[in-house]
Motif scaffolding. Structure first.
Motif, PDB file in Angstrom:
ATOM      1  N   PRO A  82     -71.147  57.402  53.158  1.00  0.00           N
ATOM      2  CA  PRO A  82     -72.263  57.113  52.254  1.00  0.00           C
ATOM      3  C   PRO A  82     -71.976  57.450  50.800  1.00  0.00           C
ATOM      4  O   PRO A  82     -72.472  56.780  49.896  1.00  0.00           O
ATOM      5  N   VAL A  83     -71.161  58.483  50.550  1.00  0.00           N
ATOM      6  CA  VAL A  83     -70.820  58.820  49.164  1.00  0.00           C
ATOM      7  C   VAL A  83     -70.072  57.657  48.522  1.00  0.00           C
ATOM      8  O   VAL A  83     -70.383  57.232  47.397  1.00  0.00           O
ATOM      9  N   LEU A  84     -69.097  57.113  49.236  1.00  0.00           N
ATOM     10  CA  LEU A  84     -68.308  56.019  48.690  1.00  0.00           C
ATOM     11  C   LEU A  84     -69.143  54.753  48.536  1.00  0.00           C
ATOM     12  O   LEU A  84     -68.994  54.010  47.562  1.00  0.00           O
ATOM     13  N   ARG A  85     -70.037  54.518  49.481  1.00  0.00           N
ATOM     14  CA  ARG A  85     -70.902  53.349  49.372  1.00  0.00           C
ATOM     15  C   ARG A  85     -71.884  53.493  48.209  1.00  0.00           C
ATOM     16  O   ARG A  85     -72.235  52.507  47.545  1.00  0.00           O
ATOM     17  N   GLU A  86     -72.348  54.716  47.964  1.00  0.00           N
ATOM     18  CA  GLU A  86     -73.263  54.950  46.839  1.00  0.00           C
ATOM     19  C   GLU A  86     -72.603  54.610  45.512  1.00  0.00           C
ATOM     20  O   GLU A  86     -73.254  54.091  44.596  1.00  0.00           O
ATOM     21  N   LEU A  87     -71.308  54.903  45.403  1.00  0.00           N
ATOM     22  CA  LEU A  87     -70.611  54.612  44.152  1.00  0.00           C
ATOM     23  C   LEU A  87     -70.617  53.111  43.853  1.00  0.00           C
ATOM     24  O   LEU A  87     -70.669  52.709  42.682  1.00  0.00           O
ATOM     25  N   LEU A  88     -70.593  52.290  44.884  1.00  0.00           N
ATOM     26  CA  LEU A  88     -70.602  50.840  44.688  1.00  0.00           C
ATOM     27  C   LEU A  88     -71.860  50.372  43.964  1.00  0.00           C
ATOM     28  O   LEU A  88     -71.844  49.318  43.306  1.00  0.00           O
ATOM     29  N   ASN A  89     -72.932  51.124  44.067  1.00  0.00           N
ATOM     30  CA  ASN A  89     -74.218  50.726  43.477  1.00  0.00           C
ATOM     31  C   ASN A  89     -74.446  51.305  42.092  1.00  0.00           C
ATOM     32  O   ASN A  89     -75.549  51.197  41.554  1.00  0.00           O
ATOM     33  N   THR A  90     -73.421  51.906  41.506  1.00  0.00           N
ATOM     34  CA  THR A  90     -73.524  52.454  40.158  1.00  0.00           C
ATOM     35  C   THR A  90     -72.795  51.544  39.178  1.00  0.00           C
ATOM     36  O   THR A  90     -72.084  50.607  39.571  1.00  0.00           O
ATOM     37  N   TYR A 229     -67.831  61.329  42.043  1.00  0.00           N
ATOM     38  CA  TYR A 229     -68.307  61.350  43.428  1.00  0.00           C
ATOM     39  C   TYR A 229     -69.298  62.494  43.647  1.00  0.00           C
ATOM     40  O   TYR A 229     -70.339  62.314  44.288  1.00  0.00           O
ATOM     41  N   SER A 230     -68.973  63.674  43.146  1.00  0.00           N
ATOM     42  CA  SER A 230     -69.783  64.865  43.457  1.00  0.00           C
ATOM     43  C   SER A 230     -71.181  64.776  42.867  1.00  0.00           C
ATOM     44  O   SER A 230     -72.093  65.466  43.336  1.00  0.00           O
ATOM     45  N   GLU A 231     -71.399  63.928  41.854  1.00  0.00           N
ATOM     46  CA  GLU A 231     -72.728  63.747  41.270  1.00  0.00           C
ATOM     47  C   GLU A 231     -73.629  62.864  42.136  1.00  0.00           C
ATOM     48  O   GLU A 231     -74.846  62.831  41.923  1.00  0.00           O
ATOM     49  N   LEU A 232     -73.059  62.179  43.103  1.00  0.00           N
ATOM     50  CA  LEU A 232     -73.831  61.229  43.900  1.00  0.00           C
ATOM     51  C   LEU A 232     -74.690  61.959  44.935  1.00  0.00           C
ATOM     52  O   LEU A 232     -74.345  63.054  45.390  1.00  0.00           O
ATOM     53  N   PRO A 233     -75.821  61.357  45.330  1.00  0.00           N
ATOM     54  CA  PRO A 233     -76.765  62.052  46.227  1.00  0.00           C
ATOM     55  C   PRO A 233     -76.150  62.512  47.546  1.00  0.00           C
ATOM     56  O   PRO A 233     -76.467  63.585  48.050  1.00  0.00           O
TER      57      PRO A 233
END
Length: 358
Positions: A82-90, A229-233
């Protein structure tokens, strides 16, 4: 040298003073990895993206080989995906791809091991061999008219002048880039950014004959060290699991980056130790933990370590700073592990006054 490049392209007369007769510091002790994906959002990511483009432009002119391009961040744990997938939406996710196990097997079958849940692929990254690239860059700048004073220490800096022992150089503009020497020149500026030293452990590893990595590789541990990465939810859930499963790695500041040299060897690291003065002793456990993480990720089987080294760089409360310390004198320092990735853009900001958007 990034400042020298920007200055010479502006048509200025440029001289560089370097304390060592050859480059021996952090500039040749790193991965040679121009990292964009995972840099902190805002200024650092934008600087890395700009610097990557400058590297791509300069490298062929200076005779510097790009050993490989791209980055795979391999997800080993459920919480990493999920962390890596979240980055795709930034905003930083543009041109990145999520590869499920089947897509990863098609793209990079040597990385698609059974325990890998997928990978984030970035096309942005470049990798050069730093131990050779830095000197090639210097010689190229010299051929363009930059004068280098190698093996000479700066004793004093004032507006309009730089003193080297008995010699004094005159200049309308002076940029001080002292690397890890945070006490000799303008120490109060470094103190304002709560700067201390960071020492890292690096290895050169010989994999099985014929092994081709193809791109840089990073692991779950990188997701709790790199600010992008570490800033992501989702990063907190991953960190909670890592604290249970890899407490020693986190204690030593270990994450994993692997890149490949032209001769087939791998550059592998790294650990992070912080302090005001760094002891020369590195526990053997650090190397063992780095190699274990490499094997968990790449499943290389037999391999052996050919070289070991440490590097030291300044680390502070933000990634970099540019301060006017005297009229006509600027202090420029990267105070994080992002120097290879952001220096060219920082030099443009410093000498051209074009601030990167935050």
């Amino acid at each position: 040298m990034a400042c020298a490049l920007v200055a010479i392209e502006q048509g200025l007369s440029v001289q560089v003073v370097e304390r060592d007769p050859v480059c021996t510091g952090a500039s040749i002790r790193n991965f040679g990895f121009v990292t964009v994906t995972g840099q902190g959002s805002g200024a650092t990511w934008n600087r890395a993206r700009r610097s990557r483009d400058i590297w791509a432009h300069v490298a062929p002119q200076a005779g510097i080989a790009v050993e490989h391009a791209g980055l795979y961040v391999l997800a080993q744990r459920l919480e990493a995906e999920p962390v890596l997938r979240e980055l795709l939406n930034t905003a930083q996710g543009l041109h990145l791809e999520w590869l499920d196990p089947e897509a990863l097997h098609q793209r990079a079958p040597h990385l698609a091991h059974a325990h890998i849940r997928g990978a984030l692929y970035s096309p942005h990254e470049l990798r050069v061999e730093a131990r050779y690239a830095v000197e090639k860059l210097r010689l190229w700048l010299q051929s363009r008219g930059v004068r280098f004073h190698m093996g000479q220490s700066v004793r004093q800096v004032e507006s309009g002048s730089v003193r080297l022992g008995q010699q004094e150089l005159q200049a309308e503009r002076i940029v001080v880039c002292p690397g890890p020497d945070i006490r000799s020149l303008f120490p109060e500026a470094f103190a304002a950014y709560q700067t201390r030293l960071c020492q890292l452990q690096m290895l050169r590893v010989r994999p099985p004959a014929g092994y081709q990595l193809g791109a840089a590789v990073m692991s779950d541990l990188s997701l709790v060290r790199y600010r992008g990465y570490s800033e992501l939810p989702g990063a907190q859930r991953l960190e909670d699991r890592l604290r249970l499963e890899t407490p020693r790695e986190l204690q030593h500041g270990i994450h994993l980056i692997v890149v490949q040299n032209a001769d087939g060897s791998l550059v592998v690291g790294d650990s992070h130790q912080y302090g005001d003065s760094m002891p020369p002793f590195v526990p053997a456990e650090m190397e063992e933990l780095i190699l274990q993480e490499m094997q968990r990720l790449l499943c290389l089987g037999h391999c052996h370590v050919e070289e070991r080294w440490t590097g030291i760089y300044p680390s502070g409360s933000q990634d970099a700073f540019i301060e006017t310390v005297l009229p006509g004198v600027q202090l420029l320092s990267v105070i994080s592990g992002t120097g290879m990735s952001t220096a060219f853009a920082l030099a443009e900001e410093c000498l051209m006054g074009e601030r990167i958007a935050t």
